[in-house]
Design a protein around this motif. Structure first.
Motif, PDB file in Angstrom:
ATOM      1  N   ALA A 156      74.304 121.013 109.910  1.00 37.67           N
ATOM      2  CA  ALA A 156      74.626 119.652 110.352  1.00 37.67           C
ATOM      3  C   ALA A 156      74.721 119.580 111.876  1.00 37.67           C
ATOM      4  O   ALA A 156      74.153 118.668 112.502  1.00 37.67           O
ATOM      5  N   VAL A 157      75.413 120.528 112.479  1.00 34.20           N
ATOM      6  CA  VAL A 157      75.566 120.528 113.940  1.00 34.20           C
ATOM      7  C   VAL A 157      74.208 120.713 114.619  1.00 34.20           C
ATOM      8  O   VAL A 157      73.878 120.016 115.580  1.00 34.20           O
ATOM      9  N   ALA A 163      63.013 113.672 115.046  1.00 37.68           N
ATOM     10  CA  ALA A 163      64.339 113.057 115.213  1.00 37.68           C
ATOM     11  C   ALA A 163      64.813 112.413 113.911  1.00 37.68           C
ATOM     12  O   ALA A 163      65.980 112.558 113.520  1.00 37.68           O
ATOM     13  N   VAL A 164      63.913 111.707 113.249  1.00 37.56           N
ATOM     14  CA  VAL A 164      64.278 111.061 111.980  1.00 37.56           C
ATOM     15  C   VAL A 164      64.646 112.110 110.935  1.00 37.56           C
ATOM     16  O   VAL A 164      65.675 111.999 110.254  1.00 37.56           O
ATOM     17  N   ILE A 165      63.822 113.139 110.822  1.00 41.12           N
ATOM     18  CA  ILE A 165      64.084 114.220 109.856  1.00 41.12           C
ATOM     19  C   ILE A 165      65.419 114.894 110.177  1.00 41.12           C
ATOM     20  O   ILE A 165      66.205 115.199 109.270  1.00 41.12           O
ATOM     21  N   GLU A 166      65.696 115.119 111.450  1.00 43.06           N
ATOM     22  CA  GLU A 166      66.944 115.779 111.852  1.00 43.06           C
ATOM     23  C   GLU A 166      68.167 114.951 111.478  1.00 43.06           C
ATOM     24  O   GLU A 166      69.177 115.502 111.015  1.00 43.06           O
ATOM     25  N   VAL A 167      68.092 113.633 111.637  1.00 41.56           N
ATOM     26  CA  VAL A 167      69.216 112.774 111.242  1.00 41.56           C
ATOM     27  C   VAL A 167      69.419 112.834 109.731  1.00 41.56           C
ATOM     28  O   VAL A 167      70.551 112.985 109.247  1.00 41.56           O
ATOM     29  N   VAL A 168      68.328 112.746 108.976  1.00 42.20           N
ATOM     30  CA  VAL A 168      68.428 112.771 107.510  1.00 42.20           C
ATOM     31  C   VAL A 168      68.983 114.107 107.033  1.00 42.20           C
ATOM     32  O   VAL A 168      69.929 114.148 106.222  1.00 42.20           O
ATOM     33  N   LEU A 169      68.446 115.208 107.533  1.00 46.18           N
ATOM     34  CA  LEU A 169      68.925 116.527 107.099  1.00 46.18           C
ATOM     35  C   LEU A 169      70.366 116.775 107.547  1.00 46.18           C
ATOM     36  O   LEU A 169      71.152 117.369 106.796  1.00 46.18           O
ATOM     37  N   VAL A 206      77.100 115.596 103.691  1.00 48.92           N
ATOM     38  CA  VAL A 206      77.458 115.185 102.330  1.00 48.92           C
ATOM     39  C   VAL A 206      77.662 116.409 101.437  1.00 48.92           C
ATOM     40  O   VAL A 206      78.649 116.488 100.696  1.00 48.92           O
ATOM     41  N   LEU A 207      76.752 117.367 101.517  1.00 49.34           N
ATOM     42  CA  LEU A 207      76.907 118.585 100.710  1.00 49.34           C
ATOM     43  C   LEU A 207      78.156 119.358 101.108  1.00 49.34           C
ATOM     44  O   LEU A 207      78.867 119.881 100.243  1.00 49.34           O
ATOM     45  N   TYR A 208      78.421 119.427 102.398  1.00 46.63           N
ATOM     46  CA  TYR A 208      79.617 120.142 102.852  1.00 46.63           C
ATOM     47  C   TYR A 208      80.891 119.461 102.340  1.00 46.63           C
ATOM     48  O   TYR A 208      81.796 120.125 101.846  1.00 46.63           O
ATOM     49  N   ARG A 209      80.946 118.144 102.442  1.00 48.83           N
ATOM     50  CA  ARG A 209      82.137 117.414 101.972  1.00 48.83           C
ATOM     51  C   ARG A 209      82.323 117.602 100.467  1.00 48.83           C
ATOM     52  O   ARG A 209      83.441 117.773  99.986  1.00 48.83           O
ATOM     53  N   THR A 210      81.235 117.595  99.722  1.00 53.84           N
ATOM     54  CA  THR A 210      81.314 117.825  98.283  1.00 53.84           C
ATOM     55  C   THR A 210      81.774 119.250  98.002  1.00 53.84           C
ATOM     56  O   THR A 210      82.609 119.485  97.128  1.00 53.84           O
TER      57      THR A 210
END
Length: 175
Positions: free
Chosen positions: A120-121, A148-154, A160-164
């Motif tokens: 994420a970072v 840039a778009v791919i980086e924001v999405v990933l 989300v995965l980390y929070r889950t």
């Protein structure tokens, strides 16, 4: 009733011998459902981290193996100094370092959380730098905008995965 769990487990084992494939005993309990959910989450984390690693590898290679050729072909950038070649190869090394962390997290449950945070970072940091460049320098090559778009999405998926992952950890034993 003492021994009730042992009796139920024995019955399941006998039934398993009669029917193949044998279901997991834990699939019949609340604990089993929790274990299955955690395993399913780790599979999602594993797939995500492996895909991120696979996706980053060609970018790393294009930046660092022969930067004078690849950067010229891709973006029209002339690499005509040892200093710029050194910087590009250092970036390649950084990218491969991230790939190692992500693959470590994909195949080691205790490293899954740190790998997701680093992903994420990394992704959101790149996207922020690119966005700043869009504002200050104007629009670059279309491929860099796509990055840039791919980086924001990933980056968002990693969060989300980390929070889950963290909420699953909080409701039971370490994932």
């Amino acid at each position: 009733m003492p021994g009730h769990g042992i009796l139920a487990h024995s019955i399941v084992k006998v039934l398993c011998r009669l029917t193949e494939p044998c279901p997991n005993f834990y699939s019949f309990s609340i604990v089993g459902k929790f274990v299955q959910e955690r395993e399913s989450l780790f599979v999602k984390i594993r797939v995500f981290l492996v895909l991120c690693a696979i996706g980053l590898a060609p970018v790393a290679l294009s930046y660092g193996v022969v930067p004078a050729v690849s950067l010229d072909v891709l973006f029209g950038i002339t690499v005509d100094s040892t200093n710029l070649a050194n910087i590009m190869r250092a970036i390649m090394g950084l990218y491969f370092g991230m790939i190692v962390i992500w693959l470590w997290g994909a195949f080691s449950i205790p490293m899954a959380g740190p790998a997701l945070v680093s992903c994420a970072v990394f992704m959101l940091g790149l996207a922020a730098g690119r966005t700043l460049s869009f504002v200050l320098d104007g629009m670059p090559h279309w491929l860099l905008v796509l990055y840039a778009v791919i980086e924001v999405v990933l980056g968002a998926i990693a969060i989300v995965l980390y929070r889950t992952h963290i909420s699953t950890d909080a409701s039971g034993a370490r994932l």
